[in-house]
Design a protein around this motif. Structure first.
Motif, PDB file in Angstrom:
ATOM      1  N   TYR A  57       0.873  -1.174   0.000  1.00  0.00           N
ATOM      2  CA  TYR A  57       0.000   0.000   0.000  1.00  0.00           C
ATOM      3  C   TYR A  57       0.902   1.214   0.000  1.00  0.00           C
ATOM      4  CZ  TYR A  57      -4.310  -2.569   0.825  1.00  0.00           C
ATOM      5  OH  TYR A  57      -5.399  -3.399   0.684  1.00  0.00           O
ATOM      6  N   ALA A  74      -8.134  -6.662  -3.205  1.00  0.00           N
ATOM      7  CA  ALA A  74      -8.131  -6.193  -1.820  1.00  0.00           C
ATOM      8  C   ALA A  74      -8.771  -4.815  -1.729  1.00  0.00           C
ATOM      9  CB  ALA A  74      -6.696  -6.128  -1.314  1.00  0.00           C
ATOM     10  N   ILE A  78      -7.078   2.772   2.604  1.00  0.00           N
ATOM     11  CA  ILE A  78      -7.091   2.530   4.047  1.00  0.00           C
ATOM     12  C   ILE A  78      -6.663   3.829   4.743  1.00  0.00           C
ATOM     13  CG2 ILE A  78      -6.092   1.203   5.943  1.00  0.00           C
ATOM     14  CD1 ILE A  78      -5.587  -1.094   3.990  1.00  0.00           C
ATOM     15  N   GLY A  83      -7.107  -0.459  10.723  1.00  0.00           N
ATOM     16  CA  GLY A  83      -6.579  -1.762  10.329  1.00  0.00           C
ATOM     17  C   GLY A  83      -5.099  -1.875  10.650  1.00  0.00           C
ATOM     18  N   VAL A  84      -4.552  -3.039  10.345  1.00  0.00           N
ATOM     19  CA  VAL A  84      -3.143  -3.299  10.666  1.00  0.00           C
ATOM     20  C   VAL A  84      -2.249  -2.383   9.826  1.00  0.00           C
ATOM     21  CG1 VAL A  84      -1.374  -5.067  10.873  1.00  0.00           C
ATOM     22  CG2 VAL A  84      -3.772  -5.708  11.149  1.00  0.00           C
ATOM     23  N   HIS A 106      -9.208  -4.483  12.663  1.00  0.00           N
ATOM     24  CA  HIS A 106      -8.642  -5.211  11.522  1.00  0.00           C
ATOM     25  C   HIS A 106      -9.597  -5.163  10.333  1.00  0.00           C
ATOM     26  CE1 HIS A 106      -8.496  -9.140   9.260  1.00  0.00           C
ATOM     27  NE2 HIS A 106      -7.350  -8.571   8.956  1.00  0.00           N
ATOM     28  N   ILE A 107      -9.033  -4.923   9.137  1.00  0.00           N
ATOM     29  CA  ILE A 107      -9.843  -4.851   7.923  1.00  0.00           C
ATOM     30  C   ILE A 107      -9.768  -6.211   7.234  1.00  0.00           C
ATOM     31  CG2 ILE A 107     -10.093  -3.729   5.689  1.00  0.00           C
ATOM     32  CD1 ILE A 107      -8.571  -1.296   7.026  1.00  0.00           C
ATOM     33  N   ASP A 132       2.736  -5.415   3.121  1.00  0.00           N
ATOM     34  CA  ASP A 132       1.715  -6.166   3.861  1.00  0.00           C
ATOM     35  C   ASP A 132       1.817  -7.639   3.471  1.00  0.00           C
ATOM     36  OD1 ASP A 132      -0.538  -7.061   5.184  1.00  0.00           O
ATOM     37  OD2 ASP A 132      -1.976  -6.104   3.828  1.00  0.00           O
ATOM     38  N   ASP A 134       0.071 -11.364   4.448  1.00  0.00           N
ATOM     39  CA  ASP A 134      -1.040 -12.012   5.152  1.00  0.00           C
ATOM     40  C   ASP A 134      -0.906 -13.523   5.016  1.00  0.00           C
ATOM     41  OD1 ASP A 134      -1.874  -9.413   5.256  1.00  0.00           O
ATOM     42  OD2 ASP A 134      -3.661  -9.685   4.033  1.00  0.00           O
TER      43      ASP A 134
HETATM   44  N1  SME Z   1      -6.004  -6.649   6.513  1.00  0.00           N
HETATM   45  C1  SME Z   1      -5.356  -5.426   6.282  1.00  0.00           C
HETATM   46  C2  SME Z   1      -5.936  -4.767   5.063  1.00  0.00           C
HETATM   47  C3  SME Z   1      -5.213  -5.080   3.824  1.00  0.00           C
HETATM   48  S1  SME Z   1      -5.546  -6.619   3.226  1.00  0.00           S
HETATM   49  O1  SME Z   1      -5.255  -7.628   4.193  1.00  0.00           O
HETATM   50  C4  SME Z   1      -4.740  -6.910   1.828  1.00  0.00           C
HETATM   51  C5  SME Z   1      -5.402  -4.503   7.460  1.00  0.00           C
HETATM   52  O2  SME Z   1      -6.160  -4.697   8.413  1.00  0.00           O
HETATM   53  O3  SME Z   1      -4.657  -3.563   7.433  1.00  0.00           O
END
Ligand code: SME
Length: 160
Positions: A57, A74, A78, A83-84, A106-107, A132, A134
């Motif tokens: 990002y 995705a 943001i 979120g993270v 968390h997103i 990022d 995951d």
């Molecule tokens: N889960 C992430 C958002 C980005 S997606 O996982 C690609 C977050 O909470 O920042």
């Protein structure tokens, strides 16, 4: 042809040294940030086991905007602090999250994600992007992953 995967029995710190060397080889001398982020996202995807998303990002006008990645589509934008990724960018601090379901705000872009590692990319004192990663596994990432991805972020900070 590029084949940068480490040997299966390679200790993690050595594997990360190889990953950083491979990222250096892929991005050295290339001025286009999108090309460099795309190749680094593909490298991370190829190199690291048990991921369901790997990518960038970018910080654009005070919010994070989706960049080159591997994995499912995705969320695109943001806000900082959300979120993270938003916390990593807002605090300029790596977030190593063993269980995303216990992380406030968390997103959930992908319901399969259970753990995340988000590392800010800092240039001239400013966060310019986050990396990022995951995973569908709980507690997939540890301190060796953090150190390896932070080394990668330092390498590419001037190249993205
Ligand atoms: N889960 C992430 C958002 C980005 S997606 O996982 C690609 C977050 O909470 O920042």
């Amino acid at each position: 042809m590029f084949d940068f995967r480490p040997a299966p029995d390679c200790p993690k710190p050595e594997a990360y040294r190889q990953l950083v060397d491979a990222a250096d080889a892929l991005t050295s001398g290339e001025p286009d940030p999108v090309a460099n982020m795309a190749n680094v996202a593909a490298l991370l995807w190829d190199f690291l086991p048990d991921l369901n998303w790997a990518g960038f990002y970018r910080m654009i006008e005070g919010e994070l905007v989706l960049g080159p990645f591997m994995g499912r589509p995705a969320c695109i934008r943001i806000p900082l602090g959300k979120g993270v990724c938003g916390v990593a960018a807002g605090d300029a601090a790596t977030q190593l999250v063993e269980d995303v379901h216990a992380f406030p705000g968390h997103i959930a872009c992908d319901s399969e994600t259970n753990s995340e590692l988000v590392v800010p990319v800092i240039r001239g004192g400013d966060v310019v992007a986050v990396i990022d990663l995951d995973s569908p596994l709980k507690a997939r990432f540890d301190e060796e992953d953090r150190e390896g991805i932070e080394a990668l972020a330092a390498l590419i900070a001037e190249r993205i």
